[in-house]
Design a protein around this motif. Structure first.
Motif, short mmCIF file in Angstrom:
data_model
loop_
_atom_site.label_atom_id
_atom_site.label_comp_id
_atom_site.label_asym_id
_atom_site.label_seq_id
_atom_site.Cartn_x
_atom_site.Cartn_y
_atom_site.Cartn_z
N ALA A 25 -44.76 42.74 23.31
CA ALA A 25 -45.61 43.57 24.18
C ALA A 25 -47.01 43.00 24.36
CB ALA A 25 -45.70 44.99 23.62
N GLY A 26 -47.41 42.03 23.54
CA GLY A 26 -48.75 41.48 23.63
C GLY A 26 -49.03 40.80 24.96
N TYR A 27 -47.96 40.42 25.68
CA TYR A 27 -48.16 39.76 26.97
C TYR A 27 -48.33 40.75 28.12
CZ TYR A 27 -46.56 35.62 24.45
OH TYR A 27 -46.44 34.60 23.53
N ASN A 28 -48.13 42.03 27.85
CA ASN A 28 -48.19 43.02 28.93
C ASN A 28 -49.57 43.10 29.56
OD1 ASN A 28 -45.52 43.60 28.49
ND2 ASN A 28 -45.91 45.43 27.25
N ALA A 29 -50.63 42.79 28.78
CA ALA A 29 -51.98 42.86 29.33
C ALA A 29 -52.17 41.89 30.49
CB ALA A 29 -53.00 42.57 28.22
N LEU A 30 -51.34 40.84 30.53
CA LEU A 30 -51.47 39.85 31.61
C LEU A 30 -50.97 40.38 32.95
CD1 LEU A 30 -50.11 36.77 29.61
CD2 LEU A 30 -52.51 37.29 30.11
N THR A 31 -50.24 41.48 32.92
CA THR A 31 -49.64 42.00 34.17
C THR A 31 -50.56 42.99 34.89
OG1 THR A 31 -48.55 43.85 33.01
CG2 THR A 31 -47.35 41.76 33.13
N LYS A 32 -51.71 43.29 34.30
CA LYS A 32 -52.60 44.28 34.90
C LYS A 32 -53.28 43.71 36.15
CE LYS A 32 -53.47 46.53 30.47
NZ LYS A 32 -54.49 46.90 29.44
N PRO A 33 -53.43 44.53 37.18
CA PRO A 33 -54.00 44.05 38.45
C PRO A 33 -55.43 43.56 38.35
CG PRO A 33 -52.87 46.15 38.73
CD PRO A 33 -52.96 45.92 37.25
N GLY A 34 -56.20 43.99 37.35
CA GLY A 34 -57.61 43.65 37.29
C GLY A 34 -57.92 42.24 36.85
N ARG A 35 -56.92 41.42 36.54
CA ARG A 35 -57.18 40.05 36.08
C ARG A 35 -57.84 39.22 37.18
NH1 ARG A 35 -53.49 36.44 34.91
NH2 ARG A 35 -54.61 35.48 33.17
N ASN A 36 -58.79 38.38 36.78
CA ASN A 36 -59.51 37.55 37.75
C ASN A 36 -58.57 36.62 38.50
OD1 ASN A 36 -61.95 38.69 37.05
ND2 ASN A 36 -62.42 37.14 35.49
N SER A 37 -57.59 36.05 37.79
CA SER A 37 -56.67 35.12 38.43
C SER A 37 -55.41 35.80 38.94
CB SER A 37 -56.29 34.00 37.44
OG SER A 37 -55.90 34.55 36.20
N GLY A 38 -55.42 37.13 38.97
CA GLY A 38 -54.27 37.87 39.48
C GLY A 38 -53.28 38.21 38.40
N PRO A 39 -52.48 39.25 38.60
CA PRO A 39 -51.50 39.65 37.59
C PRO A 39 -50.40 38.61 37.43
CG PRO A 39 -51.18 40.89 39.61
CD PRO A 39 -52.44 40.11 39.79
N VAL A 40 -49.90 38.52 36.22
CA VAL A 40 -48.82 37.58 35.90
C VAL A 40 -47.49 38.31 35.93
CG1 VAL A 40 -47.84 36.19 34.03
CG2 VAL A 40 -50.28 36.06 34.53
N LYS A 41 -46.48 37.67 36.47
CA LYS A 41 -45.12 38.21 36.42
C LYS A 41 -44.45 37.71 35.16
CE LYS A 41 -43.82 36.66 40.46
NZ LYS A 41 -42.94 36.41 41.64
N LEU A 42 -43.86 38.62 34.39
CA LEU A 42 -43.20 38.24 33.13
C LEU A 42 -41.69 38.11 33.35
CD1 LEU A 42 -45.07 40.53 30.55
CD2 LEU A 42 -45.56 38.16 31.20
N ALA A 43 -41.19 36.93 33.10
CA ALA A 43 -39.75 36.69 33.14
C ALA A 43 -39.25 36.70 31.70
CB ALA A 43 -39.44 35.35 33.80
N TYR A 44 -38.27 37.55 31.43
CA TYR A 44 -37.82 37.70 30.05
C TYR A 44 -36.63 36.79 29.74
CZ TYR A 44 -41.07 41.57 29.72
OH TYR A 44 -42.21 42.32 29.72
N CYS A 45 -36.29 36.76 28.48
CA CYS A 45 -35.40 35.73 27.95
C CYS A 45 -34.01 36.28 27.65
CB CYS A 45 -36.03 35.16 26.68
SG CYS A 45 -34.99 34.00 25.79
N TRP A 46 -33.00 35.70 28.32
CA TRP A 46 -31.62 36.13 28.08
C TRP A 46 -31.11 35.68 26.71
CZ3 TRP A 46 -28.54 39.67 30.02
CH2 TRP A 46 -28.81 40.18 31.30
N ALA A 47 -31.69 34.63 26.16
CA ALA A 47 -31.26 34.21 24.82
C ALA A 47 -31.58 35.29 23.80
CB ALA A 47 -31.94 32.89 24.44
N HIS A 48 -32.75 35.95 23.95
CA HIS A 48 -33.09 37.04 23.05
C HIS A 48 -32.16 38.24 23.27
CE1 HIS A 48 -36.77 34.74 22.39
NE2 HIS A 48 -37.03 35.51 21.37
N ALA A 49 -31.86 38.53 24.53
CA ALA A 49 -30.95 39.64 24.82
C ALA A 49 -29.57 39.36 24.23
CB ALA A 49 -30.85 39.84 26.33
N ARG A 50 -29.11 38.14 24.40
CA ARG A 50 -27.80 37.77 23.85
C ARG A 50 -27.81 37.88 22.33
NH1 ARG A 50 -25.44 33.58 21.48
NH2 ARG A 50 -23.24 33.15 21.96
#
Length: 534
Positions: A322-347
């Motif tokens: 969850a520590g990466y969720n802060a990067l998705t907020k709209p207020g970032r100077n360089s724009g929000p980041v889209k998080l692509a998650y990992c199927w290896a972890h899901a598997r």
């Protein structure tokens, strides 16, 4: 028959018959001893097979880690080779089939290695017929590997002084060579060697000190540590530039791993973290060179992810932390980041349940995920456009079915059960898990960055911990360059040596991009600012 002969009075037999009987008796004793040796050897080999099977197929509680398995394989292979050598020395008097040569990688001798020819001539080349010396008609050549242990050398620099004989023209002398550590013992090659030994070959400084002592070279661990601190200081701008270069990309990977650090105030260790930020466009044929930068932090909070990824805007491939969720907020100077998650972890979540409980639902989920990976394997290396088209055509229908199946099984299973928790994890991150379907530059998993941090974990086991926070930062900087060298098939020692020499010679900061690992080999242009005259 032999028993009957034994019961016979040997003295009553003719001398020649008595000799044959005694010879047979000795041969039986010899064969009995050989059979005993072979039975013991066979039992030993069977034991090796059991150990190997246990290392590979043991139950979860008994399975070894990847590093432990490699050590187990090494020891088993050594013991197997010893047993084979023992088998060859047991002389059987009865004919036996010649053993097929073991199909094993015996290594190779690359062309760039120095060849030292050793010519062995016959004692005499005089022809037995008396016609004179024989004529050379050919030769047999064999090559064997000789490794000479590290041999420390002392480079003595002599700078002659020249003066006018009439005492009118002053004195001239060549400038002293520049070095990274002025007035110190080590050359840049020595600094590179110590760095690679510690951060690539996982040999802590105190062990290196012991190795040097065997050659009569007494260099204290603290001296080596001092050298590494200076190396880290001078390499910091190179690593900072490399991180800035990575963050210009639209697609990165990120992960973090523990870095235990000694806390002098408490006399214990605290948990620091190395945050790995990686780029690798090779799976979709991208042109940007691969690289990874490790950033040290004294914690795992999301503020560190925000700090290290300042200036990056695009897609970040991560696990579910969850520590990466802060990067998705709209207020970032360089724009929000889209998080692509990992199927290896899901598997992995489903596999944990299947391995322990044999759950048919987990097994079904694993089969469905395996179909995604099969498609990915077929399109690896194709362009981003081709990958996206194949995923939309082949993977998306399977993904739609997976989501229907996931929703159905979750409705029948308690969310508090182990399987229910794992399925809820997958459902929670489903939007990020599907992101690769619409973007050919996105991978299905974050295995690329996980492979990059694996050497860090191995170094952690050998070195136990960093001495302090600054040691963690040194670890991060030098490891960043070494692992990026590996990604670009660059020999780390050669790169570090050349880079440290360039920095010592005053390589301009404006051309620091020339010192990136993916530009090696390079020929830095430097200007000497001092005069040749005193």
């Amino acid at each position: 028959m032999l028993d009957a002969l034994k019961n016979t009075d040997l003295d009553a037999l003719p001398a020649d018959v008595r000799a044959v009987v005694l010879g047979l008796d000795e041969r039986v004793l010899s064969l009995t001893a050989q059979v005993g040796e072979l039975e013991a050897l066979n039992a030993r080999l069977e034991h090796f097979v059991k150990e190997l099977n246990q290392a590979i197929y043991g139950t979860r509680s008994e399975k070894l880690t990847e590093d432990e398995r490699q050590l187990a394989f090494e020891d088993i292979e050594v013991a197997q080779s010893e047993a084979e050598e023992q088998s060859d020395t047991i002389e059987m008097t009865t004919p036996r089939k010649k053993r097929k040569p073991v199909q094993r990688n015996l290594g190779n001798l690359p062309d760039h290695l120095e060849r030292i020819e050793q010519i062995i001539e016959p004692d005499s080349i005089a022809c037995p017929c008396g016609c004179g010396d024989m004529v050379r008609i050919g030769e047999d050549r064999t090559e064997r590997l000789e490794i000479v242990p590290a041999q420390p050398k002392v480079i003595v620099t002599i700078r002659p002084k020249y003066a006018c004989p009439n005492k009118q023209g002053g004195v001239v002398q060549a400038l002293a060579p520049v070095h990274l550590i002025e007035g110190g013992l080590p050359t840049e090659g020595t600094l590179a060697h110590v760095s690679v030994s510690k951060y690539a070959d996982h040999c802590p400084l105190f062990r290196q000190s012991q190795i040097y002592a065997r050659s009569g070279l007494n260099i204290d661990r603290s001296t080596l540590a001092n050298w590494m601190g200076k190396v880290s200081f001078h390499l910091a701008p190179v690593v900072d530039h490399m991180l800035a270069e990575l963050k210009t990309s639209n697609k990165l990977f990120a992960d973090e791993t523990r870095c235990p650090v000694l806390d002098p105030g408490r006399g214990k260790t605290k948990t620091g973290y190395l945050w790995a930020i990686a780029r690798d466009e090779r799976p979709f044929g991208g042109t940007a060179p691969p690289g990874v930068v490790f950033c040290y932090a004294d914690g795992r909070g999301g503020k560190h992810a925000t700090k290290f990824l300042t200036g990056f805007g695009g897609t970040l491939q991560v696990d579910g932390y969850a520590g990466y969720n802060a990067l998705t907020k709209p207020g970032r100077n360089s724009g929000p980041v889209k998080l692509a998650y990992c199927w290896a972890h899901a598997r992995r979540k489903l596999k944990e349940v299947h391995d322990r409980d044999g759950s048919p639902i987990a097994k079904e989920g694993l089969k469905r995920i395996a179909k995604f990976y099969k498609i990915e394997e077929a399109i690896r290396g194709q362009s981003a456009e081709q990958r996206k088209a194949a995923r939309q055509d082949q993977t998306k229908p399977l993904m739609d079915d997976f989501e229907v199946w996931l929703k159905t099984v979750r409705s029948r299973i308690s969310t508090k059960s182990r399987l229910g928790e794992k399925l809820s994890y997958i459902a929670k991150y489903m939007d990020g898990l599907k992101l690769f379907l619409d973007d050919g530059t996105v991978e299905m998993d974050s295995n690329i960055v996980e492979r990059a941090i694996r050497p860090i974990a191995l170094n952690r086991k050998n070195a136990l911990f960093a001495g302090h926070d600054e040691g963690g930062r040194t670890w991060a900087r030098i490891a960043s360059l070494i692992e990026t060298c590996k990604l670009n098939n660059v020999e780390p020692y050669a790169y570090l040596k050349a880079t440290l020499e360039a920095i010592a010679a005053g390589h301009p900061a404006a051309r620091i991009d020339e010192l990136m690992p993916w530009h090696y080999p390079f020929n830095p242009r430097t200007e000497r600012l001092a005069s040749n005259h005193e």
